[in-house]
Design an enzyme around this catalytic site. Sequence first.
Site, short mmCIF file in Angstrom:
data_model
loop_
_atom_site.label_atom_id
_atom_site.label_comp_id
_atom_site.label_asym_id
_atom_site.label_seq_id
_atom_site.Cartn_x
_atom_site.Cartn_y
_atom_site.Cartn_z
N TYR A 111 13.92 -1.30 -5.78
CA TYR A 111 13.24 -1.61 -5.64
C TYR A 111 12.98 -2.85 -6.45
CZ TYR A 111 7.83 -1.64 -4.20
OH TYR A 111 6.89 -1.69 -3.28
N ASP B 291 -2.04 -5.73 -11.89
CA ASP B 291 -1.34 -5.78 -10.58
C ASP B 291 -3.26 -6.49 -9.60
OD1 ASP B 291 -0.17 -5.71 -8.41
OD2 ASP B 291 -0.17 -3.75 -8.53
N ASP C 240 7.96 -5.82 -2.94
CA ASP C 240 7.29 -6.24 -2.48
C ASP C 240 6.03 -7.15 -2.63
OD1 ASP C 240 3.66 -5.61 -3.07
OD2 ASP C 240 4.26 -4.60 -4.46
N ASP D 259 3.03 -8.36 -1.76
CA ASP D 259 1.59 -7.89 -1.08
C ASP D 259 0.77 -8.08 -0.44
OD1 ASP D 259 1.74 -7.00 -4.29
OD2 ASP D 259 1.37 -9.14 -4.93
N HIS E 3 7.60 -5.74 2.26
CA HIS E 3 6.55 -4.50 2.79
C HIS E 3 5.57 -5.98 2.15
CE1 HIS E 3 5.13 -3.08 -1.01
NE2 HIS E 3 6.50 -2.44 -1.54
N GLU F 257 1.20 -5.72 2.94
CA GLU F 257 -0.15 -4.46 3.52
C GLU F 257 -1.79 -5.35 3.66
OE1 GLU F 257 -1.71 -5.15 -1.82
OE2 GLU F 257 0.48 -4.87 -1.21
N CYS G 32 -4.06 -2.44 -7.45
CA CYS G 32 -2.61 -1.72 -6.97
C CYS G 32 -3.36 -0.16 -6.74
CB CYS G 32 -2.52 -0.36 -8.95
SG CYS G 32 -2.16 0.77 -8.15
N ARG H 275 2.49 -2.29 4.79
CA ARG H 275 1.99 -0.46 3.78
C ARG H 275 0.17 -0.19 4.19
NH1 ARG H 275 1.01 -1.46 -2.68
NH2 ARG H 275 -1.21 -1.25 -2.71
N GLU I 10 0.48 4.25 1.50
CA GLU I 10 0.27 4.49 0.22
C GLU I 10 -0.69 5.55 -0.08
OE1 GLU I 10 1.03 3.96 -2.81
OE2 GLU I 10 0.47 1.98 -3.27
N ASN J 103 5.62 6.54 -2.18
CA ASN J 103 5.61 6.53 -3.35
C ASN J 103 5.30 7.27 -4.23
OD1 ASN J 103 4.96 4.27 -5.36
ND2 ASN J 103 3.99 3.20 -5.26
#
Length: 301
Positions: A48, A62, A89, A91, A116, A118, A126, A161, A191, A213
């Site tokens: 990952y 983040d 990731d 974002d 992914h 989101e 985060c 996500r 998440e 996660n």
Amino acid sequence: MLYSTVPAAEKRAAFRAALNSGELLRMPGAFNPLSARLIEEKGFEGVYISGAVIAADLGFPDIGLTTLSEVAGRGAQIARMTNLPTLIDADTGFGEPMNVARTVQTLEDAGIAGLHIEDQVNPKRCGHLDGKAVVDADTAVKRIRAAADARRDPNLLIMARTDVRGVDGLGAAIDRAKQLVDAGADAIFPEAMADLGEFEAMRAAVPVPILANMTEFGKSELFSTQQLKDVGVNLVIYPVSLLRIAMGAAERGLDTLVAEGSLKSEVPAMQTRARLYELLDYAAYNAFDTSIFDFDVPDAR
């Protein structure tokens, strides 16, 4: 030696096959290419690549400060160093739907096996912090539809996500997940689930793989791989774990240097030079050099 000999397309196909196997795929987060090689050597199923880790490596929190080029660059460095599939990731996709499409193709070119995107507002934060905000369903769907339409390799995994659980509750998160699957998501990353029952409910609600996660200090308890497998989770990530372990050791080492004036007492806990060279496959590089550089160097005097 050098880079992975497995083409990106083969990694993606293998990732898809593994997801369909019914086994739980474990994907620790690599904070650099060498840690990805270690993850592979230890027998994990994938690597990952965390957006939070990339940001932290650059000295940022983040909160959406990293750029597509920074994420793609680090993703390419890690992906080409391992034969394992990599999940990255992405974002919020770095912009509007057209930007999302560009993100997908850029990460595809970087050799990534899956990504992914989101449904937080941009700039994001985060997923395990309070005060998150999510976009409306129409915007979230457009992001995933753009991502799915943009890929050129049909085996590139598009994961959606959703952060809705922490904003509007589990029921709303399930509804959002169903919409994202309808938009073309191949997998769902719910998440900040509160407990195993919530993972189980999400698994029952969608016909695609789901991800757990297991980040430390977050909203979710750190469940075992067996617990997650028992409720139907298909992938589990440990996004920041190796970075936290490494930085914890680095801080302790620096404190020792300040307190004792040398690092002699820390040496037994360090990776040895021999182990580092083994992980780097130093012997293969030496053999390669020797096979080419096989002539005498004339005296320069």
